[in-house]
Write a protein that holds these residues in place. Structure first.
Motif, PDB file in Angstrom:
ATOM      1  N   SER A  25      45.040  -4.228  34.658  1.00  0.00           N
ATOM      2  CA  SER A  25      45.289  -3.440  33.454  1.00  0.00           C
ATOM      3  C   SER A  25      44.167  -2.421  33.269  1.00  0.00           C
ATOM      4  O   SER A  25      42.986  -2.731  33.456  1.00  0.00           O
ATOM      5  CB  SER A  25      45.345  -4.360  32.226  1.00  0.00           C
ATOM      6  OG  SER A  25      45.239  -3.610  31.037  1.00  0.00           O
ATOM      7  N   ALA A  26      44.535  -1.219  32.869  1.00  0.00           N
ATOM      8  CA  ALA A  26      43.538  -0.170  32.622  1.00  0.00           C
ATOM      9  C   ALA A  26      42.557  -0.571  31.524  1.00  0.00           C
ATOM     10  O   ALA A  26      41.434  -0.093  31.485  1.00  0.00           O
ATOM     11  CB  ALA A  26      44.238   1.133  32.250  1.00  0.00           C
ATOM     12  N   ASP A  80      43.579   3.657  28.308  1.00  0.00           N
ATOM     13  CA  ASP A  80      44.545   3.685  29.397  1.00  0.00           C
ATOM     14  C   ASP A  80      44.784   5.155  29.723  1.00  0.00           C
ATOM     15  O   ASP A  80      45.466   5.864  28.974  1.00  0.00           O
ATOM     16  CB  ASP A  80      45.846   3.010  28.980  1.00  0.00           C
ATOM     17  CG  ASP A  80      46.843   2.915  30.112  1.00  0.00           C
ATOM     18  OD1 ASP A  80      46.915   3.850  30.948  1.00  0.00           O
ATOM     19  OD2 ASP A  80      47.574   1.916  30.173  1.00  0.00           O
ATOM     20  N   ARG A  81      44.202   5.612  30.812  1.00  0.00           N
ATOM     21  CA  ARG A  81      44.263   7.030  31.180  1.00  0.00           C
ATOM     22  C   ARG A  81      45.690   7.482  31.474  1.00  0.00           C
ATOM     23  O   ARG A  81      46.103   8.566  31.061  1.00  0.00           O
ATOM     24  CB  ARG A  81      43.369   7.265  32.400  1.00  0.00           C
ATOM     25  CG  ARG A  81      43.310   8.698  32.820  1.00  0.00           C
ATOM     26  CD  ARG A  81      42.354   8.877  33.970  1.00  0.00           C
ATOM     27  NE  ARG A  81      42.320  10.277  34.342  1.00  0.00           N
ATOM     28  CZ  ARG A  81      42.119  10.702  35.562  1.00  0.00           C
ATOM     29  NH1 ARG A  81      41.905   9.850  36.529  1.00  0.00           N
ATOM     30  NH2 ARG A  81      42.111  11.984  35.819  1.00  0.00           N
ATOM     31  N   GLU A  82      46.437   6.668  32.204  1.00  0.00           N
ATOM     32  CA  GLU A  82      47.811   7.067  32.557  1.00  0.00           C
ATOM     33  C   GLU A  82      48.702   7.199  31.338  1.00  0.00           C
ATOM     34  O   GLU A  82      49.490   8.122  31.236  1.00  0.00           O
ATOM     35  CB  GLU A  82      48.414   6.062  33.549  1.00  0.00           C
ATOM     36  CG  GLU A  82      47.924   6.257  34.962  1.00  0.00           C
ATOM     37  CD  GLU A  82      48.690   5.390  35.945  1.00  0.00           C
ATOM     38  OE1 GLU A  82      49.873   5.058  35.699  1.00  0.00           O
ATOM     39  OE2 GLU A  82      48.084   5.059  36.973  1.00  0.00           O
ATOM     40  N   GLU A  83      48.609   6.264  30.422  1.00  0.00           N
ATOM     41  CA  GLU A  83      49.473   6.287  29.239  1.00  0.00           C
ATOM     42  C   GLU A  83      48.838   7.047  28.078  1.00  0.00           C
ATOM     43  O   GLU A  83      49.458   7.198  27.025  1.00  0.00           O
ATOM     44  CB  GLU A  83      49.839   4.866  28.840  1.00  0.00           C
ATOM     45  CG  GLU A  83      50.646   4.195  29.956  1.00  0.00           C
ATOM     46  CD  GLU A  83      51.388   2.990  29.480  1.00  0.00           C
ATOM     47  OE1 GLU A  83      51.669   2.872  28.265  1.00  0.00           O
ATOM     48  OE2 GLU A  83      51.711   2.161  30.336  1.00  0.00           O
ATOM     49  N   LYS A  84      47.582   7.478  28.273  1.00  0.00           N
ATOM     50  CA  LYS A  84      46.869   8.276  27.272  1.00  0.00           C
ATOM     51  C   LYS A  84      46.783   7.580  25.912  1.00  0.00           C
ATOM     52  O   LYS A  84      47.019   8.181  24.859  1.00  0.00           O
ATOM     53  CB  LYS A  84      47.501   9.655  27.152  1.00  0.00           C
ATOM     54  CG  LYS A  84      47.369  10.486  28.422  1.00  0.00           C
ATOM     55  CD  LYS A  84      47.967  11.853  28.222  1.00  0.00           C
ATOM     56  CE  LYS A  84      47.720  12.793  29.356  1.00  0.00           C
ATOM     57  NZ  LYS A  84      48.200  12.462  30.641  1.00  0.00           N
TER      58      LYS A  84
END
Length: 190
Positions: A25-26, A80-84
């Protein structure tokens, strides 16, 4: 895009629960800050969604322990970088060395993780690069018997979340909300 405060609360709880249970998990390794504005990365070990409590492991000899015992105000930043999605938790920390929670966490840790508590305490000066571990255990998996002295250096760091500031970056408009354990929640301007 969440447009409902109860959805935001569920999102915070879901993300923190996943972060504690999924090492990919981020949000598994958040930035942890003590009252003296010192920051470091910690591994989230557990999240109690009823008590809104985060659990981390620490060496009881770590400098952050004395800071927390002097002033328990802390913050924990998850991203969470991908989901911002960013979650900033403000809370009150405590160190438990010999509680049921500490004993259970120690017992649930594997021997490779436990061996970190065998060597020198964190932040000890050294003339050369070192893991801090005794030479006899470098690269080895210790037995339970060899680890017995390490238990006194192990503690759990528990953070009771006072509030979680949830922030979602989005092209069609950012969203931000403040949620609290008792059910209180408010939208904030980003």
């Amino acid at each position: 895009m969440q447009d409902d405060l109860e959805e935001v609360r569920r999102d915070v709880i879901g993300r923190l629960s996943q972060a504690a249970n999924d090492r990919k998990s981020a949000m598994h390794t958040p930035v942890f800050a003590t009252a003296d504005a010192d920051t470091r990365i910690l591994v989230l070990r557990a999240f109690d969604d009823e008590q809104w409590t985060l659990r981390f492991h620490t060496d009881s000899r770590s400098p952050k322990v004395s800071v927390i015992e002097s002033d328990p105000a802390v913050s924990v930043l998850f991203y969470d970088r991908e989901e911002k999605v960013q979650i900033r938790c403000r809370g009150v920390a405590r160190i438990e060395r010999s509680s049921v929670a500490a004993d259970t966490a120690w017992q649930q840790s594997d021997n490779y993780a436990r061996r970190c508590y065998l060597g020198s305490g964190p932040s000890v000066l050294s003339d050369e690069p070192t893991s801090g571990l005794p030479e006899w255990i470098e690269g080895e998996k210790p037995t339970d018997e060899q680890l017995a002295p390490a238990r006194e250096n192990f503690a759990v760091l528990l953070v009771e979340i006072i509030e979680a500031d949830w922030y979602h970056l989005a092209h069609d408009g950012h969203r931000r909300a403040l949620v609290k354990p008792g059910g209180e929640a408010h939208w904030l301007t980003p």
